[in-house]
Design an enzyme around this catalytic site. Structure first.
Site, PDB file in Angstrom:
ATOM      1  N   ASP A 145      -3.085 -22.423  58.516  1.00 28.07           N
ATOM      2  CA  ASP A 145      -1.639 -22.624  58.323  1.00 28.07           C
ATOM      3  C   ASP A 145      -1.115 -21.680  57.232  1.00 28.07           C
ATOM      4  O   ASP A 145      -0.050 -21.072  57.376  1.00 28.07           O
ATOM      5  CB  ASP A 145      -1.401 -24.092  57.946  1.00 28.07           C
ATOM      6  CG  ASP A 145       0.064 -24.494  58.013  1.00 28.07           C
ATOM      7  OD1 ASP A 145       0.823 -23.836  58.743  1.00 28.07           O
ATOM      8  OD2 ASP A 145       0.448 -25.463  57.348  1.00 28.07           O
ATOM      9  N   ASN A 167      -8.286 -24.673  68.158  1.00 31.36           N
ATOM     10  CA  ASN A 167      -9.538 -24.982  68.855  1.00 31.36           C
ATOM     11  C   ASN A 167     -10.686 -24.687  67.900  1.00 31.36           C
ATOM     12  O   ASN A 167     -10.873 -23.533  67.496  1.00 31.36           O
ATOM     13  CB  ASN A 167      -9.692 -24.112  70.110  1.00 31.36           C
ATOM     14  CG  ASN A 167      -8.744 -24.571  71.192  1.00 31.36           C
ATOM     15  OD1 ASN A 167      -8.597 -25.774  71.426  1.00 31.36           O
ATOM     16  ND2 ASN A 167      -8.079 -23.625  71.846  1.00 31.36           N
ATOM     17  N   LYS A 169     -14.297 -24.108  67.485  1.00 30.34           N
ATOM     18  CA  LYS A 169     -15.354 -23.759  68.454  1.00 30.34           C
ATOM     19  C   LYS A 169     -16.761 -23.889  67.875  1.00 30.34           C
ATOM     20  O   LYS A 169     -17.699 -24.216  68.595  1.00 30.34           O
ATOM     21  CB  LYS A 169     -15.131 -22.327  68.945  1.00 30.34           C
ATOM     22  CG  LYS A 169     -13.883 -22.227  69.820  1.00 30.34           C
ATOM     23  CD  LYS A 169     -13.617 -20.826  70.283  1.00 30.34           C
ATOM     24  CE  LYS A 169     -12.586 -20.774  71.366  1.00 30.34           C
ATOM     25  NZ  LYS A 169     -13.052 -21.251  72.669  1.00 30.34           N
ATOM     26  N   ARG A 190      15.303 -18.136  65.883  1.00 32.67           N
ATOM     27  CA  ARG A 190      14.681 -18.637  64.643  1.00 32.67           C
ATOM     28  C   ARG A 190      13.210 -18.977  64.829  1.00 32.67           C
ATOM     29  O   ARG A 190      12.548 -19.457  63.919  1.00 32.67           O
ATOM     30  CB  ARG A 190      15.451 -19.878  64.152  1.00 32.67           C
ATOM     31  CG  ARG A 190      16.845 -19.580  63.626  1.00 32.67           C
ATOM     32  CD  ARG A 190      17.374 -20.758  62.811  1.00 32.67           C
ATOM     33  NE  ARG A 190      17.669 -21.921  63.614  1.00 32.67           N
ATOM     34  CZ  ARG A 190      17.165 -23.148  63.376  1.00 32.67           C
ATOM     35  NH1 ARG A 190      16.355 -23.359  62.381  1.00 32.67           N
ATOM     36  NH2 ARG A 190      17.493 -24.168  64.148  1.00 32.67           N
ATOM     37  N   LYS A 191      12.675 -18.756  66.049  1.00 30.72           N
ATOM     38  CA  LYS A 191      11.294 -19.156  66.325  1.00 30.72           C
ATOM     39  C   LYS A 191      10.333 -17.967  66.191  1.00 30.72           C
ATOM     40  O   LYS A 191      10.580 -16.908  66.767  1.00 30.72           O
ATOM     41  CB  LYS A 191      11.185 -19.747  67.736  1.00 30.72           C
ATOM     42  CG  LYS A 191      11.972 -21.032  67.880  1.00 30.72           C
ATOM     43  CD  LYS A 191      11.725 -21.709  69.213  1.00 30.72           C
ATOM     44  CE  LYS A 191      12.420 -20.999  70.352  1.00 30.72           C
ATOM     45  NZ  LYS A 191      12.361 -21.770  71.609  1.00 30.72           N
TER      46      LYS A 191
HETATM   47  C1  LIG Z   1       4.339 -19.075  52.451  1.00 33.16           C
HETATM   48  C2  LIG Z   1       3.383 -20.145  52.164  1.00 33.16           C
HETATM   49  C3  LIG Z   1       2.444 -20.411  53.312  1.00 33.16           C
HETATM   50  C4  LIG Z   1       2.200 -21.835  53.402  1.00 33.16           C
HETATM   51  C5  LIG Z   1       2.439 -22.292  54.816  1.00 33.16           C
HETATM   52  C6  LIG Z   1       2.507 -23.772  54.853  1.00 33.16           C
HETATM   53  C7  LIG Z   1       3.548 -24.131  55.866  1.00 33.16           C
HETATM   54  C8  LIG Z   1       3.642 -25.614  55.996  1.00 33.16           C
HETATM   55  O1  LIG Z   1       2.688 -26.290  55.911  1.00 33.16           O
HETATM   56  S1  LIG Z   1       5.160 -26.290  56.292  1.00 33.16           S
HETATM   57  C9  LIG Z   1       4.843 -28.034  56.235  1.00 33.16           C
HETATM   58  C10 LIG Z   1       4.655 -28.644  57.584  1.00 33.16           C
HETATM   59  N1  LIG Z   1       5.822 -28.533  58.373  1.00 33.16           N
HETATM   60  C11 LIG Z   1       6.874 -29.361  58.219  1.00 33.16           C
HETATM   61  O2  LIG Z   1       6.884 -30.249  57.390  1.00 33.16           O
HETATM   62  C12 LIG Z   1       8.065 -29.114  59.116  1.00 33.16           C
HETATM   63  C13 LIG Z   1       8.704 -30.422  59.563  1.00 33.16           C
HETATM   64  N2  LIG Z   1       9.664 -30.111  60.595  1.00 33.16           N
HETATM   65  C14 LIG Z   1      10.948 -29.778  60.271  1.00 33.16           C
HETATM   66  O3  LIG Z   1      11.358 -29.849  59.110  1.00 33.16           O
HETATM   67  C15 LIG Z   1      11.844 -29.302  61.361  1.00 33.16           C
HETATM   68  O4  LIG Z   1      11.401 -29.795  62.601  1.00 33.16           O
HETATM   69  C16 LIG Z   1      11.909 -27.749  61.438  1.00 33.16           C
HETATM   70  C17 LIG Z   1      12.487 -27.220  60.115  1.00 33.16           C
HETATM   71  C18 LIG Z   1      10.522 -27.145  61.663  1.00 33.16           C
HETATM   72  C19 LIG Z   1      12.779 -27.331  62.592  1.00 33.16           C
HETATM   73  O5  LIG Z   1      13.978 -28.006  62.449  1.00 33.16           O
HETATM   74  P1  LIG Z   1      15.379 -27.313  62.893  1.00 33.16           P
HETATM   75  O6  LIG Z   1      15.666 -26.135  62.018  1.00 33.16           O
HETATM   76  O7  LIG Z   1      16.372 -28.408  62.931  1.00 33.16           O
HETATM   77  O8  LIG Z   1      15.015 -26.765  64.303  1.00 33.16           O
HETATM   78  P2  LIG Z   1      15.671 -27.160  65.718  1.00 33.16           P
HETATM   79  O9  LIG Z   1      17.109 -26.721  65.693  1.00 33.16           O
HETATM   80  O10 LIG Z   1      15.350 -28.578  66.038  1.00 33.16           O
HETATM   81  O11 LIG Z   1      14.832 -26.238  66.671  1.00 33.16           O
HETATM   82  C20 LIG Z   1      14.965 -24.833  66.661  1.00 33.16           C
HETATM   83  C21 LIG Z   1      14.217 -24.333  67.877  1.00 33.16           C
HETATM   84  O12 LIG Z   1      12.801 -24.581  67.651  1.00 33.16           O
HETATM   85  C22 LIG Z   1      12.274 -25.414  68.707  1.00 33.16           C
HETATM   86  N3  LIG Z   1      11.315 -26.337  68.080  1.00 33.16           N
HETATM   87  C23 LIG Z   1      11.455 -27.030  66.938  1.00 33.16           C
HETATM   88  N4  LIG Z   1      10.325 -27.726  66.667  1.00 33.16           N
HETATM   89  C24 LIG Z   1       9.474 -27.485  67.672  1.00 33.16           C
HETATM   90  C25 LIG Z   1       8.154 -27.908  67.976  1.00 33.16           C
HETATM   91  N5  LIG Z   1       7.473 -28.741  67.176  1.00 33.16           N
HETATM   92  N6  LIG Z   1       7.572 -27.446  69.099  1.00 33.16           N
HETATM   93  C26 LIG Z   1       8.232 -26.574  69.923  1.00 33.16           C
HETATM   94  N7  LIG Z   1       9.503 -26.120  69.694  1.00 33.16           N
HETATM   95  C27 LIG Z   1      10.101 -26.580  68.588  1.00 33.16           C
HETATM   96  C28 LIG Z   1      13.493 -26.149  69.259  1.00 33.16           C
HETATM   97  O13 LIG Z   1      13.279 -26.560  70.589  1.00 33.16           O
HETATM   98  C29 LIG Z   1      14.580 -25.079  69.172  1.00 33.16           C
HETATM   99  O14 LIG Z   1      14.374 -24.163  70.216  1.00 33.16           O
HETATM  100  P3  LIG Z   1      15.626 -23.386  70.904  1.00 33.16           P
HETATM  101  O15 LIG Z   1      16.269 -22.566  69.788  1.00 33.16           O
HETATM  102  O16 LIG Z   1      15.007 -22.534  71.948  1.00 33.16           O
HETATM  103  O17 LIG Z   1      16.548 -24.450  71.416  1.00 33.16           O
END
Ligand SMILES: CCCCCCCC(=O)SCCNC(=O)CCNC(=O)[C@H](O)C(C)(C)COP(=O)(O)OP(=O)(O)OC[C@H]1O[C@@H](n2cnc3c(N)ncnc32)[C@H](O)[C@@H]1OP(=O)(O)O
Length: 225
Positions: A145, A167, A169, A190-191
């Site tokens: 991550d 996965n 392995k 944004r993805k």
């Molecule tokens: C730099 C340091 C490195 C360290 C890295 C560590 C990173 C981390 O651990 S982060 C902590 C773990 N993650 C989290 O806590 C995130 C929790 N989730 C969230 O806060 C929200 O769901 C977030 C911010 C990811 C997305 O929310 P939001 O901005 O409202 O997105 P949203 O508008 O719903 O979706 C945007 C697009 O993404 C897609 N999407 C969102 N989530 C998902 C998902 N889980 N799976 C597939 N698609 C998704 C949506 O379908 C949408 O697609 P489209 O634009 O094609 O319609």
């Protein structure tokens, strides 16, 4: 003068009480010492060799430092998140950096901007044990991550993991060195879609894990909570 000092101390006490109310962790003696100390904290770059690094980790580090000479690769210092997060979050730190040298996560990352790749050289120490003698899957997931996260954050800005598929392995022996190789595959709005593999260090013959992930660039208009 005396009165303004007393007022300042009172304000400080009030702020401290409020902070402790909001963040009970602030009562922890070590954090309290750090947060309320007036001593200047000198940041230490933890992505540099220390005596706990094995021969293999040193060897790989030296090889990547050579690749940095022509500017194609860049070593990412561990404290310098300014590339990723604009403001320094004074006492906050990645939990992967909270262990003493050699006990937990020992790693260094390198970034290649042309190829949108991040490589992490990682040695997982004895505190990361899962099945006896092997790394805990959560520790592996953490490093995956973190590596794909950096790979997404450098071009993407402030991003969060939305999805991470791994996965597993082969089990990774504790204290061995692995290479986590991640790349940005595509960006759609944004993805950010990334993939990654984890292989044995130096020879890269053993494929330990493979992962894909989706990071979302945060929308400044939306609240996280
Ligand atoms: C730099 C340091 C490195 C360290 C890295 C560590 C990173 C981390 O651990 S982060 C902590 C773990 N993650 C989290 O806590 C995130 C929790 N989730 C969230 O806060 C929200 O769901 C977030 C911010 C990811 C997305 O929310 P939001 O901005 O409202 O997105 P949203 O508008 O719903 O979706 C945007 C697009 O993404 C897609 N999407 C969102 N989530 C998902 C998902 N889980 N799976 C597939 N698609 C998704 C949506 O379908 C949408 O697609 P489209 O634009 O094609 O319609």
């Amino acid at each position: 003068m005396m009165r303004s000092c007393t007022a300042a101390l009172r304000t400080l006490r009030v702020l401290r009480c409020r902070l402790e109310g909001a963040f009970p962790a602030a009562r922890h003696p070590v954090l309290a010492r750090r947060w309320f100390s007036t001593e200047k904290v000198i940041p230490k770059d933890q992505a540099l060799p220390n005596p706990s690094w094995s021969k293999d980790l040193r060897l790989l580090f030296d090889q990547f430092m050579k690749k940095c000479e022509d500017g194609s690769w860049e070593r990412l210092p561990s404290y310098k998140n300014s590339k990723l997060v604009k403001e320094q979050l004074s006492q906050a730190q990645l939990f992967t950096r909270g262990y003493e040298d050699g006990l937990g996560f020992e790693y260094v990352m390198f970034y290649n901007d042309d190829e949108k790749r991040t490589v992490c050289l990682f040695q997982g120490g004895p505190y990361l044990q899962g099945v006896p003698g092997f790394l805990h899957g959560g520790a592996i997931a953490t490093m995956i991550d973190a590596t794909v996260g950096v790979c997404a954050a450098i071009p993407g800005g402030i991003v969060m993991t939305a999805n991470l598929n791994i996965n597993f392995k082969r089990p990774i022996p504790l204290c061995s060195v692995v290479v986590i190789n991640s790349q940005l595959d595509k960006i759609e709005g944004r993805k950010l879609f990334l993939s990654c593999d984890v292989r044995s260090g130096v020879d890269e013959k053993i494929l330990y894990s493979e992962a894909t992930s989706l990071f979302i660039k945060l929308d400044p208009e939306k609240s996280l909570t």
